[in-house]
Design a protein around this motif. Structure first.
Motif, mmCIF file in Angstrom:
data_model
loop_
_atom_site.group_PDB
_atom_site.id
_atom_site.type_symbol
_atom_site.label_atom_id
_atom_site.label_comp_id
_atom_site.label_asym_id
_atom_site.label_seq_id
_atom_site.Cartn_x
_atom_site.Cartn_y
_atom_site.Cartn_z
ATOM 1 N N LEU A 264 -11.703 6.778 0.203
ATOM 2 C CA LEU A 264 -10.259 6.677 0.315
ATOM 3 C C LEU A 264 -9.825 6.774 -1.426
ATOM 4 N N ALA B 138 -11.086 2.657 8.030
ATOM 5 C CA ALA B 138 -12.349 2.367 7.470
ATOM 6 C C ALA B 138 -12.460 0.716 8.019
ATOM 7 N N GLY B 139 -11.676 -0.030 8.181
ATOM 8 C CA GLY B 139 -12.045 -1.469 8.813
ATOM 9 C C GLY B 139 -12.229 -1.405 10.145
ATOM 10 N N TRP C 279 -14.137 3.183 1.902
ATOM 11 C CA TRP C 279 -13.185 2.788 0.912
ATOM 12 C C TRP C 279 -13.203 3.660 -0.337
ATOM 13 N N GLY D 84 -7.189 2.980 5.199
ATOM 14 C CA GLY D 84 -7.846 1.618 4.929
ATOM 15 C C GLY D 84 -7.778 1.045 6.519
ATOM 16 N N LEU E 110 0.781 -1.228 0.003
ATOM 17 C CA LEU E 110 0.052 -0.078 0.015
ATOM 18 C C LEU E 110 0.745 1.350 0.010
ATOM 19 N N TYR F 103 -2.981 6.252 2.871
ATOM 20 C CA TYR F 103 -3.647 5.226 2.179
ATOM 21 C C TYR F 103 -3.973 4.254 3.155
#
Length: 265
Positions: free
Chosen positions: A171, A125-126, A168, A122, A72, A118
């Motif tokens: 993002l 978001a998770g 996501w 992520g 990533l 990034y």
């Protein structure tokens, strides 16, 4: 008593923070067409770049424990290299395999920071999706009955998935223009992601259409044993560059038709 003079507008700041243009939803078709023609300018070198790009992502992903994080963080660096390759073609210069690594020579630190943001985005978001989904499951548990627990489990998974998908997408829109803005406009990483997010929402229709088309193209590319991905990767790189030039840059460089095909030395 005289009023203090207003601060002078600095041209360098304007170059780093350009105002995004609003474009028609049909421009997404123009971007994809430009992406194809950038690929057609030198398909052999582009396929070689795609192979190296995919192999590098695979190898980086094998790094124990932190492989996914390395992928990533390194992803924007390699994307920036392909953008610089498209930029070279747009200026009538040859494309080289080394363009894939050009991001390491131009703003490697800032591009890596884009990758770090990034990665953090992520993870957030998770975490948020699990937190919200777990809250729905806990509600079902409190209700006590098996039906309540089952309903909480189903609604928790569904709600968590929806929240994660929305975050996501946000993002991805923040990432879309970030690499071009960093390498071509010298824009700081966080500012680049904010500007990308704003530009994508300012052109919501165009990016909805583009997202649907890319989704279809991914499935089409997977049909011939996945070999279509070797073409899709550079086409998407050209699409990214074309969309950046249309929204932020010099629209005259969007179309690669102006210059004759250039072969690598």
């Amino acid at each position: 008593m005289t009023e203090p003079a207003a601060p002078a507008h600095h041209p360098h700041n304007a170059a780093r923070h350009p105002r995004p243009r609003h474009v028609s939803p049909f421009e997404s078709l123009v971007w994809l067409k430009a992406g194809w023609f950038y690929f057609a300018r030198n398909p052999g070198v582009w396929v070689a770049i795609s192979v190296i790009f995919i192999v590098m992502l695979f190898v980086l992903g094998l790094v124990p424990l932190l492989g996914w994080a390395v992928v990533l963080i390194g992803f924007p660096v390699m994307v920036a290299g392909m953008v610089l390759g498209c930029h070279a073609l747009a200026q009538g210069k040859p494309l080289h395999i080394e363009h894939l690594f050009a991001g390491l020579k131009v703003h490697a630190g800032n591009l890596s920071l884009v990758g770090v943001f990034y990665l953090l985005g992520g993870l957030i978001a998770g975490f948020v999706s699990v937190l919200i989904g777990g809250g729905a499951l806990l509600t079902g548990y409190i209700l006590g009955a098996l039906a309540g627990i089952g309903l909480g489990l189903v609604s928790g998974v569904l709600l968590g998935s929806i929240v994660f998908s929305v975050l996501w997408v946000l993002l991805i829109t923040a990432l879309w223009f970030a690499a071009p803005l960093v390498v071509l406009r010298d824009t700081p990483p966080l500012d680049a992601m904010k500007m990308s997010l704003s530009a994508c929402f300012n052109n919501f229709g165009a990016f909805v259409v583009l997202g649907i088309l890319i989704y279809v193209l991914i499935w089409v590319a997977m049909i011939p044993a996945g070999l279509g991905v070797l073409i899709l990767v550079p086409v998407l790189a050209g699409t990214l560059y074309a969309s950046y030039q249309d929204v932020f840059g010099d629209a005259a460089l969007v179309s690669p038709h102006a210059a004759a095909p250039v072969k690598a030395d």
